[in-house]
Design an enzyme around this catalytic site. Structure first.
Site: not given
Ligand code: S3P
Length: 430
Positions: A169, A171, A317
């Site tokens: 990830s 993020q 995504d």
């Protein structure tokens, strides 16, 4: 009132387009530009709701940011220690990137702050950043034992860490790197597969000291970041809708100019090419440390493939629109190792399965992916975006090649990442 759109198939797709700026890079341009000293001028900034949440957050911490016409931002950097305590809760809207990266950044400030967001963001998991940040000494409180926003953060002196993330990830990685700028020693983040590396690239471009190696990155604290000119390329995640739309439509040919093709993001091109998609990368170049190209795409006969492993974070995504491509391909497409889709803006596995089924597709959910039997003719129906921008746009792509009218409910959410999606789609209908 939520917006509703009706899409019908009628025209050939032809022409040349430019998609809006990359969402991930736009967020980082504000964050890192604000922490640099001196001015940063950002070109090609994405004027979407998610990025405006980040922009407003930094304004609320005293950063002067001018939003000029044509996607140009002028940021007067405050330096690493120049942010001020915000006077109110920071509203991250629908943006997971804003909330997670800022949790890392705010943990190392000498003030108190609270992050919240919309009904979808307040359901998404935050322990993945709160846990490792607590390991650096961060003082963060949230609902459900720190798992859910609102998050209240009392900034303090952080310790350097070495953290091995169980998920790939960007993020999580970026939140820890941001906290690492304020730690008392270096911070290392390891990840099972390489996630998007925009933070590494932009921080290095602005002068941070970081070392990248197989499986991870180490960042040194207290760098001298210097403001610079930053060029944001077009978002490959937005281009993806047009790539699939052209591949599955008859007699289509579209050139998408100035798209970011960073290898940690270009999994969609690899997947579609493996399915038999005719996509050419032209005029490859580099802009502000990011690879860029023009993408030429033509109608193609797609075939089903197996998707899993390393390519998953590189296309994370794009699975909603990949499932649409698979519905129009010959044979079976199996998507594995993509359990992360369940905790995106919505559960993207459940959402695509339920909505594509309404159009007549043969699609089944797995805990970590989907199985799609391509080749069914899709029919008109009323479908719903589940409040998720990428689901709305993927359904619009499917609708272009359905027989009959498709009505998509709750389409206002496309403004989070692609405000002029519908106009751009209209512009290439010949
Ligand atoms: C993003 C990272 C990805 C991606 C999201 C944007 C970023 O999320 O899905 O849309 O800008 O860092 P994860 O870090 O949760 O994989």
């Amino acid at each position: 009132m939520t917006e509703t759109r009706t899409v019908t198939a009628e025209n050939r797709l032809r022409g040349e387009i430019v998609v809006p700026g990359d969402k991930s890079i736009s967020h980082r341009s504000i964050m890192f530009g604000s922490l640099a000293t001196g001015e940063s001028v950002v070109h090609g900034f994405l004027q979407g709701e998610d990025n405006h949440a980040t922009l407003n957050a930094f304004r609320s911490m005293g950063v002067q940011i001018e939003n000029l016409p044509d996607g140009v931002l002028r940021i007067v950097g405050k330096g690493l220690h120049g942010l001020q305590e915000p006077g109110d809760v920071i509203d991250c809207g629908n943006s997971g990137t804003t909330m997670r990266l800022m949790t890392g950044l705010l943990s190392g400030q000498n003030f108190f702050s609270v992050l919240s967001g919309d009904q979808y963001l307040r359901k998404r998991p935050m322990k993945r950043v709160v846990g490792p940040l607590a390991g650096m000494g961060a003082d963060i409180w949230g609902r459900d034992g720190g798992e859910k926003a609102p998050l209240a953060i009392r900034g303090c002196q952080l310790r350097g860490t070495a953290y091995s993330s169980p998920i790939a990830s960007a993020q999580v990685k970026s939140a820890l790197m941001l906290a690492g700028l304020y730690a008392d020693a270096s911070t290392t983040v390891l990840e099972p597969h390489l996630s998007r590396d925009h933070s590494e690239r932009m921080l290095r471009y602005l002068g941070a000291e970081l070392e990248r190696f197989e499986g991870g990155v180490t960042i040194q604290p207290e760098p001298n970041l210097a403001g610079k000119e930053i060029h944001v390329p077009g978002d490959i995640s937005s281009a993806a809708f047009f790539l699939v739309a052209c591949l599955i439509s008859p007699d289509a040919e579209v050139l998408i100019r100035n798209v970011g093709v960073n290898p940690t993001r270009s999994g969609i091109v690899d997947v579609l090419q493996e399915m038999g998609g005719d996509i050419e990368l032209l005029n490859r170049r580099e802009l502000s440390g990011e690879p860029v190209a023009d993408l030429l795409v033509r109608s193609s006969r797609l075939r089903g493939i197996e998707i899993g492993g390393d390519v998953v974070p590189r296309a994370i995504d794009e699975f909603p629109v990949i499932s649409v491509a698979a519905a129009f391909a010959e044979g079976t497409t199996t998507i594995r190792d993509a359990e992360e889709l369940r905790v995106k803006e919505t559960d993207r596995i459940a959402a695509m399965v339920s909505e594509l089924r309404k159009l007549g597709a043969a699609i089944e959910a797995r805990q970590d992916g989907m199985v799609i039997e391509g080749g069914e003719t899709l029919q008109g129906a009323v479908v719903n975006s589940h409040g998720d921008h990428r689901i709305a746009m993927s359904l619009a792509v499917a609708a272009l090649n359905a027989q009959g009218e498709v009505t998509i409910e709750d389409t206002g959410c496309t403004a989070t990442s692609f405000p002029d999606f519908w106009e751009l789609l209209q512009s290439i209908k010949e």
